[in-house]
Design a protein around this motif. Structure first.
Motif, short mmCIF file in Angstrom:
data_model
loop_
_atom_site.label_atom_id
_atom_site.label_comp_id
_atom_site.label_asym_id
_atom_site.label_seq_id
_atom_site.Cartn_x
_atom_site.Cartn_y
_atom_site.Cartn_z
N LEU A 10 -1.64 6.43 -0.95
CA LEU A 10 -0.77 7.21 -1.82
C LEU A 10 0.41 7.73 -1.01
O LEU A 10 0.22 8.44 -0.02
CB LEU A 10 -1.54 8.39 -2.43
CG LEU A 10 -0.73 9.40 -3.23
CD1 LEU A 10 -0.12 8.74 -4.47
CD2 LEU A 10 -1.58 10.58 -3.62
N GLU A 11 1.61 7.32 -1.42
CA GLU A 11 2.84 7.79 -0.79
C GLU A 11 3.92 7.91 -1.85
O GLU A 11 4.15 6.96 -2.61
CB GLU A 11 3.32 6.84 0.31
CG GLU A 11 2.44 6.81 1.53
CD GLU A 11 2.97 5.88 2.60
OE1 GLU A 11 3.12 6.36 3.73
OE2 GLU A 11 3.24 4.70 2.29
N ARG A 12 4.57 9.05 -1.90
CA ARG A 12 5.69 9.28 -2.82
C ARG A 12 5.37 8.91 -4.26
O ARG A 12 6.15 8.23 -4.93
CB ARG A 12 6.92 8.53 -2.33
CG ARG A 12 7.48 9.14 -1.06
CD ARG A 12 8.64 8.35 -0.53
NE ARG A 12 8.26 8.07 0.86
CZ ARG A 12 8.63 7.02 1.53
NH1 ARG A 12 9.41 6.14 1.01
NH2 ARG A 12 8.23 6.83 2.77
N GLY A 13 4.21 9.30 -4.74
CA GLY A 13 3.85 9.09 -6.13
C GLY A 13 3.39 7.70 -6.50
O GLY A 13 3.19 7.40 -7.67
N LYS A 14 3.21 6.82 -5.50
CA LYS A 14 2.74 5.45 -5.76
C LYS A 14 1.55 5.16 -4.85
O LYS A 14 1.48 5.65 -3.73
CB LYS A 14 3.82 4.42 -5.46
CG LYS A 14 4.98 4.44 -6.42
CD LYS A 14 5.93 3.32 -6.10
CE LYS A 14 7.10 3.34 -7.07
NZ LYS A 14 8.01 2.24 -6.83
N ILE A 15 0.66 4.34 -5.37
CA ILE A 15 -0.42 3.81 -4.54
C ILE A 15 -0.13 2.33 -4.35
O ILE A 15 0.03 1.59 -5.33
CB ILE A 15 -1.80 4.00 -5.19
CG1 ILE A 15 -2.11 5.48 -5.40
CG2 ILE A 15 -2.88 3.37 -4.30
CD1 ILE A 15 -3.40 5.75 -6.16
N THR A 16 -0.01 1.91 -3.10
CA THR A 16 0.18 0.50 -2.79
C THR A 16 -0.95 0.05 -1.87
O THR A 16 -1.48 0.85 -1.10
CB THR A 16 1.53 0.24 -2.10
OG1 THR A 16 1.60 1.03 -0.92
CG2 THR A 16 2.69 0.57 -3.01
#
Length: 125
Positions: free
Chosen positions: A102-108
């Motif tokens: 999770l980084e900056r509102g996204k999960i990649t």
């Protein structure tokens, strides 16, 4: 004495609020895409629930969802790990291993199962 009690109470309330905020960063509906490469992409919906210890939920809710059987989230690093089981084509059950951050509102991250692997990006709705 009263000042100390007030300070301790405020610290306790802030700690609880921080815990609840961390839980909210994962819980909810996430949408995005996944696929084995940059050309072959499919839409994905994840409904996740984080209770402060474990992540539960489903991917692509509906008649054949993949249900999370194991899920963890590290609040300090943003790393999320999930294992889910769901029906593929036909009657076969697939076991998915999904790792992301999770980084900056996204999960990649990446996913894999016995017939392939790929990457994904999802954002909270």
């Amino acid at each position: 004495m009263r000042s100390t009690t007030t300070s301790l109470s405020l610290l306790l309330y802030l700690s609880i609020a921080g815990f609840l905020l961390a839980a909210d960063t994962i819980s909810g509906t996430w949408t995005g895409e996944w696929g084995p490469n940059t050309i072959e992409r499919s839409q994905v919906v994840a409904q996740l629930k984080y209770d402060g210890k474990f992540v539960t939920g489903t991917f692509n809710p509906g008649p054949n969802p993949a249900t999370i059987s194991k899920g963890t989230f590290n609040e300090k690093t943003g790393v999320i790990h999930q294992e889910a089981d769901g029906r593929g084509g036909g009657r076969a059950t697939n076991h998915y291993v999904i790792d992301g951050k999770l980084e900056r509102g996204k999960i990649t991250g990446t996913w894999k199962y016995n017939k392939g692997e790929g990457d994904f990006t999802i954002s909270k709705q």
